[in-house]
Motif scaffolding. Structure first.
Motif, PDB file in Angstrom:
ATOM      1  N   THR A  79      -6.172   1.583   2.439  1.00  0.00           N
ATOM      2  CA  THR A  79      -5.594   2.559   1.517  1.00  0.00           C
ATOM      3  C   THR A  79      -4.089   2.596   1.711  1.00  0.00           C
ATOM      4  O   THR A  79      -3.558   2.005   2.654  1.00  0.00           O
ATOM      5  CB  THR A  79      -6.145   3.968   1.791  1.00  0.00           C
ATOM      6  N   LYS A  80      -3.439   3.350   0.812  1.00  0.00           N
ATOM      7  CA  LYS A  80      -1.992   3.530   0.939  1.00  0.00           C
ATOM      8  C   LYS A  80      -1.674   4.145   2.305  1.00  0.00           C
ATOM      9  O   LYS A  80      -0.641   3.847   2.885  1.00  0.00           O
ATOM     10  CB  LYS A  80      -1.518   4.437  -0.201  1.00  0.00           C
ATOM     11  N   ALA A  81      -2.572   5.002   2.795  1.00  0.00           N
ATOM     12  CA  ALA A  81      -2.331   5.641   4.097  1.00  0.00           C
ATOM     13  C   ALA A  81      -2.252   4.573   5.195  1.00  0.00           C
ATOM     14  O   ALA A  81      -1.418   4.674   6.106  1.00  0.00           O
ATOM     15  CB  ALA A  81      -3.445   6.641   4.404  1.00  0.00           C
ATOM     16  N   SER A 106       7.358   1.644  -6.065  1.00  0.00           N
ATOM     17  CA  SER A 106       8.335   2.567  -6.656  1.00  0.00           C
ATOM     18  C   SER A 106       8.309   3.917  -5.973  1.00  0.00           C
ATOM     19  O   SER A 106       9.155   4.761  -6.230  1.00  0.00           O
ATOM     20  CB  SER A 106       8.021   2.795  -8.134  1.00  0.00           C
ATOM     21  N   GLY A 107       7.294   4.151  -5.172  1.00  0.00           N
ATOM     22  CA  GLY A 107       7.204   5.441  -4.494  1.00  0.00           C
ATOM     23  C   GLY A 107       6.793   6.560  -5.437  1.00  0.00           C
ATOM     24  O   GLY A 107       7.109   7.721  -5.220  1.00  0.00           O
ATOM     25  N   THR A 108       6.057   6.212  -6.485  1.00  0.00           N
ATOM     26  CA  THR A 108       5.625   7.214  -7.466  1.00  0.00           C
ATOM     27  C   THR A 108       4.835   8.326  -6.790  1.00  0.00           C
ATOM     28  O   THR A 108       4.925   9.482  -7.166  1.00  0.00           O
ATOM     29  CB  THR A 108       4.735   6.558  -8.556  1.00  0.00           C
ATOM     30  N   LEU A 152      14.260  -3.885  -5.570  1.00  0.00           N
ATOM     31  CA  LEU A 152      13.041  -3.813  -4.758  1.00  0.00           C
ATOM     32  C   LEU A 152      11.781  -3.714  -5.611  1.00  0.00           C
ATOM     33  O   LEU A 152      10.729  -4.212  -5.252  1.00  0.00           O
ATOM     34  CB  LEU A 152      13.110  -2.603  -3.827  1.00  0.00           C
ATOM     35  N   PHE A 153      11.901  -3.061  -6.763  1.00  0.00           N
ATOM     36  CA  PHE A 153      10.792  -2.903  -7.711  1.00  0.00           C
ATOM     37  C   PHE A 153      10.329  -4.286  -8.169  1.00  0.00           C
ATOM     38  O   PHE A 153      11.141  -5.169  -8.422  1.00  0.00           O
ATOM     39  CB  PHE A 153      11.290  -2.059  -8.883  1.00  0.00           C
ATOM     40  N   THR A 154       9.012  -4.462  -8.281  1.00  0.00           N
ATOM     41  CA  THR A 154       8.483  -5.796  -8.601  1.00  0.00           C
ATOM     42  C   THR A 154       8.571  -6.170 -10.084  1.00  0.00           C
ATOM     43  O   THR A 154       8.382  -7.340 -10.434  1.00  0.00           O
ATOM     44  CB  THR A 154       6.997  -5.885  -8.180  1.00  0.00           C
ATOM     45  N   PRO A 228       0.807   3.977 -17.002  1.00  0.00           N
ATOM     46  CA  PRO A 228      -0.236   4.091 -18.026  1.00  0.00           C
ATOM     47  C   PRO A 228       0.373   4.367 -19.403  1.00  0.00           C
ATOM     48  O   PRO A 228       1.383   5.056 -19.501  1.00  0.00           O
ATOM     49  CB  PRO A 228      -1.061   5.293 -17.562  1.00  0.00           C
ATOM     50  N   TRP A 229      -0.240   3.802 -20.434  1.00  0.00           N
ATOM     51  CA  TRP A 229       0.190   4.087 -21.816  1.00  0.00           C
ATOM     52  C   TRP A 229      -1.023   3.980 -22.716  1.00  0.00           C
ATOM     53  O   TRP A 229      -1.949   3.234 -22.446  1.00  0.00           O
ATOM     54  CB  TRP A 229       1.335   3.180 -22.258  1.00  0.00           C
ATOM     55  N   THR A 230      -0.984   4.751 -23.800  1.00  0.00           N
ATOM     56  CA  THR A 230      -2.168   4.871 -24.653  1.00  0.00           C
ATOM     57  C   THR A 230      -2.110   3.881 -25.818  1.00  0.00           C
ATOM     58  O   THR A 230      -1.064   3.295 -26.101  1.00  0.00           O
ATOM     59  CB  THR A 230      -2.227   6.291 -25.245  1.00  0.00           C
ATOM     60  N   TYR A 249      -0.613  -5.447 -15.978  1.00  0.00           N
ATOM     61  CA  TYR A 249      -0.912  -4.526 -14.880  1.00  0.00           C
ATOM     62  C   TYR A 249      -0.666  -5.211 -13.546  1.00  0.00           C
ATOM     63  O   TYR A 249      -0.864  -6.421 -13.406  1.00  0.00           O
ATOM     64  CB  TYR A 249      -2.384  -4.107 -14.971  1.00  0.00           C
ATOM     65  N   GLY A 250      -0.258  -4.427 -12.590  1.00  0.00           N
ATOM     66  CA  GLY A 250      -0.138  -4.969 -11.243  1.00  0.00           C
ATOM     67  C   GLY A 250       0.359  -3.922 -10.287  1.00  0.00           C
ATOM     68  O   GLY A 250       0.695  -2.807 -10.690  1.00  0.00           O
ATOM     69  N   LEU A 251       0.351  -4.257  -9.030  1.00  0.00           N
ATOM     70  CA  LEU A 251       0.893  -3.345  -8.023  1.00  0.00           C
ATOM     71  C   LEU A 251       1.474  -4.162  -6.878  1.00  0.00           C
ATOM     72  O   LEU A 251       1.006  -5.264  -6.580  1.00  0.00           O
ATOM     73  CB  LEU A 251      -0.163  -2.348  -7.533  1.00  0.00           C
ATOM     74  N   GLY A 268      -8.105  -5.209 -23.475  1.00  0.00           N
ATOM     75  CA  GLY A 268      -8.233  -5.112 -22.022  1.00  0.00           C
ATOM     76  C   GLY A 268      -7.485  -6.270 -21.385  1.00  0.00           C
ATOM     77  O   GLY A 268      -7.064  -7.193 -22.082  1.00  0.00           O
ATOM     78  N   MET A 269      -7.312  -6.190 -20.073  1.00  0.00           N
ATOM     79  CA  MET A 269      -6.490  -7.190 -19.380  1.00  0.00           C
ATOM     80  C   MET A 269      -7.350  -8.106 -18.523  1.00  0.00           C
ATOM     81  O   MET A 269      -8.180  -7.631 -17.739  1.00  0.00           O
ATOM     82  CB  MET A 269      -5.458  -6.478 -18.523  1.00  0.00           C
ATOM     83  N   HIS A 270      -7.136  -9.417 -18.663  1.00  0.00           N
ATOM     84  CA  HIS A 270      -7.847 -10.388 -17.824  1.00  0.00           C
ATOM     85  C   HIS A 270      -7.274 -10.317 -16.402  1.00  0.00           C
ATOM     86  O   HIS A 270      -6.060 -10.436 -16.228  1.00  0.00           O
ATOM     87  CB  HIS A 270      -7.631 -11.805 -18.359  1.00  0.00           C
TER      88      HIS A 270
HETATM   89  P1  ADP Z   1       3.913   2.875  -7.086  1.00  0.00           P
HETATM   90  O1  ADP Z   1       2.485   2.924  -6.603  1.00  0.00           O
HETATM   91  O2  ADP Z   1       4.863   3.499  -6.128  1.00  0.00           O
HETATM   92  O3  ADP Z   1       4.119   3.311  -8.515  1.00  0.00           O
HETATM   93  P2  ADP Z   1       4.154   0.132  -7.999  1.00  0.00           P
HETATM   94  O4  ADP Z   1       5.490   0.019  -8.628  1.00  0.00           O
HETATM   95  O5  ADP Z   1       3.660  -1.037  -7.251  1.00  0.00           O
HETATM   96  O6  ADP Z   1       4.223   1.326  -7.014  1.00  0.00           O
HETATM   97  O7  ADP Z   1       3.140   0.518  -9.137  1.00  0.00           O
HETATM   98  C1  ADP Z   1       1.801   0.148  -9.220  1.00  0.00           C
HETATM   99  C2  ADP Z   1       1.017   1.166 -10.004  1.00  0.00           C
HETATM  100  O8  ADP Z   1       1.544   1.308 -11.326  1.00  0.00           O
HETATM  101  C3  ADP Z   1      -0.419   0.781 -10.220  1.00  0.00           C
HETATM  102  O9  ADP Z   1      -1.240   1.080  -9.114  1.00  0.00           O
HETATM  103  C4  ADP Z   1      -0.781   1.624 -11.438  1.00  0.00           C
HETATM  104  O10 ADP Z   1      -1.074   2.954 -11.079  1.00  0.00           O
HETATM  105  C5  ADP Z   1       0.494   1.620 -12.251  1.00  0.00           C
HETATM  106  N1  ADP Z   1       0.413   0.589 -13.305  1.00  0.00           N
HETATM  107  C6  ADP Z   1       0.936  -0.643 -13.278  1.00  0.00           C
HETATM  108  N2  ADP Z   1       0.698  -1.294 -14.434  1.00  0.00           N
HETATM  109  C7  ADP Z   1      -0.012  -0.452 -15.214  1.00  0.00           C
HETATM  110  C8  ADP Z   1      -0.576  -0.532 -16.537  1.00  0.00           C
HETATM  111  N3  ADP Z   1      -0.423  -1.592 -17.286  1.00  0.00           N
HETATM  112  N4  ADP Z   1      -1.253   0.537 -16.987  1.00  0.00           N
HETATM  113  C9  ADP Z   1      -1.410   1.644 -16.223  1.00  0.00           C
HETATM  114  N5  ADP Z   1      -0.896   1.788 -15.002  1.00  0.00           N
HETATM  115  C10 ADP Z   1      -0.209   0.756 -14.486  1.00  0.00           C
END
Ligand code: ADP
Ligand code: ZN
Length: 448
Positions: A79-81, A106-108, A152-154, A228-230, A249-251, A268-270
């Motif tokens: 986990t993040k922890a 990003s430290g969200t 630093l952001f990917t 996230p976006w709708t 999507y990615g992290l 949806g995303m492959h």
């Molecule tokens: P942080 O967790 O600090 O935001 P990251 O910049 O690595 O760090 O962000 C990854 C997170 O961003 C994912 O775990 C997810 O919650 C969100 N995310 C990334 N891409 C998408 C996407 N296409 N749709 C929804 N959420 C997304």
């Protein structure tokens, strides 16, 4: 179509895939590849990382217990922890001298964590991003404007690298300076825009504000993610920029953007399954769920070197499906995540996702410029939504502001089951996002 005229495809061979053989493997083959890579990756991490070995010991899992893909269920979750505890390099599996890059989240949701990459890891990540660009119609003839933040952001680094791998002309704009984004877009003929969806919406707004229309730019597609976006937001961006908008999507923990990407079907995303093994679990019990039911996404990297994470809990909620896709890709698809489990607000005992609020607003013809403010006064949660009016709405609304407010409130009540206080604000009252939008201010956290 108007766009095709502007984007001259004559003499250009459109590639459908970046790595066709891999992206269209039979499912049985994908599963065999995954198993082989997984067993190797597990041995590698177990053998090279003391922190991970300790976690396995605690669960009573040793090398001999992992003999096939199904044995993954025996492994502990990360986990993040764990990442915070092992910060910065407790989960590293290669000597620092073999690493060539560090990126950071990003430290969200709290303290940032860092990830390390060898050259092999960077290549793998960039190839995933190149796959995403090709899936959005990209070729080496394209001009790819990267307006994700660099550093630093990917976001910036990932799409930049992917564009290079493909051989497209890369415009490393980074985020911000929106008028210049539009000017360069026009001067240099950008055809693909990469940034967060909230920033894309802002660029679209600015384009019109500057007196232009989509016909004044060559953009044909956008690759938007990191938040996230709708579907409603997708329509908004597609209309304002005159493009097709693709999700990505990615992290950072798993590599960065490009872990999963959308194809022309936009359903949806492959997931790049030759590199990442995906599971969905019940967030409460940790039990693995069957494909098709909503759960928390868990990733296992299959062939990374520096920072391979096994069974990493993303906290992102989604559904996996293996339905046949018309694009020809065979990789499993994940639905648009509706947000992280920790994005979910519990207001007066009711679960509320910011994405539900976005859906209502855009369906009712409002702008995507909004902010949710939650607080607690006494024992009562307060729930306010600031909604910005467009210039046109602001001009026309006059005495009808109360009626508009009442109608919008009713739409929220219907969607959420609780009543927010809605505030209709003048244009430009809500701060615009150039990266990940901050939609929620939860003041209750300040009191805790
Ligand atoms: P942080 O967790 O600090 O935001 P990251 O910049 O690595 O760090 O962000 C990854 C997170 O961003 C994912 O775990 C997810 O919650 C969100 N995310 C990334 N891409 C998408 C996407 N296409 N749709 C929804 N959420 C997304
Ligand atoms: Zn597809």
């Amino acid at each position: 179509m108007e766009k095709d005229k502007k984007y001259n495809l004559e003499g250009v061979t459109l590639k459908k895939f970046f790595q066709e053989e891999l992206e269209t493997m039979e499912t049985a083959k994908i599963k065999a590849v995954q198993e082989e890579k997984f067993l190797k990756q597990f041995k590698f991490v177990y053998g090279n990382n003391a922190y991970y070995r300790k976690l396995c010991d605690k669960k009573g899992v040793g090398l001999d217990d992992v003999k096939c893909m199904a044995d993954i269920a025996k492994l502990p979750f990360l986990t993040k922890a764990d990442l915070r505890e092992a910060y910065p390099d407790g989960l590293l599996c290669k000597p620092l001298a073999d690493c060539v890059r560090i990126q950071s989240t990003s430290g969200t949701t709290g303290k940032r964590v860092v990830a390390y990459y060898t050259q092999h890891d960077v290549d793998l990540w960039e190839e995933c991003c190149a796959r995403a660009i090709v899936a959005a119609g990209g070729t080496k003839e394209d001009v790819v404007q990267v307006a994700y933040g660099y550093g630093l952001f990917t976001g910036g680094a990932g799409l930049h690298g992917g564009s290079h791998k493909l051989g497209s002309l890369t415009l490393p704009m980074s985020s911000g300076n929106t008028e210049r984004q539009i000017q360069f877009m026009q001067d240099l003929g950008s055809t693909i825009l990469c940034c967060t969806p909230s920033y894309a919406a802002y660029i679209g707004e600015k384009l019109h504000e500057m007196g232009f229309t989509p016909d004044d730019i060559k953009l044909k597609a956008g690759i938007f993610g990191a938040e996230p976006w709708t579907e409603e937001m997708r329509q908004n961006i597609q209309n304002s920029l005159g493009i097709k908008a693709y999700d990505i999507y990615g992290l950072t923990e798993i590599s960065g953007p490009g872990v999963a990407f959308e194809c022309e079907e936009q359903t949806g995303m492959h997931i790049n399954e030759d590199h990442f093994y995906a599971e969905t679990i019940d967030p409460e019990t940790g039990e693995v769920l069957p494909e098709g039911s909503e759960g928390e996404l868990v990733f296992t990297s299959l062939d990374k070197e520096a920072f391979p994470l096994l069974r990493y809990r993303t906290r992102d909620l989604t559904v996996l499906t293996r339905e046949k896709c018309s694009c020809g890709r065979t990789f499993v698809k994940m639905k648009k995540p509706k947000g992280r489990s920790d994005d979910m607000l519990i207001i007066r005992g009711v679960n509320v996702f910011p994405s539900q609020i976005e859906t209502v607003l855009l369906k009712q013809g409002y702008t995507p410029n909004y902010q949710i403010i939650v607080d607690r006064i006494g024992n009562e949660d307060t729930f306010d939504i600031n909604v910005e009016l467009s210039e046109e709405q602001f001009r026309k609304i006059g005495d009808d502001v109360d009626i508009a407010n009442k109608n919008l409130t009713a739409a929220f009540v219907q969607m959420l089951g609780i009543r927010p206080r809605v505030h209709l604000l003048a244009p430009k009252s809500v701060v615009r996002s150039e990266g990940k939008a901050v939609r929620v201010i939860d003041k209750r956290k300040l009191h805790d």
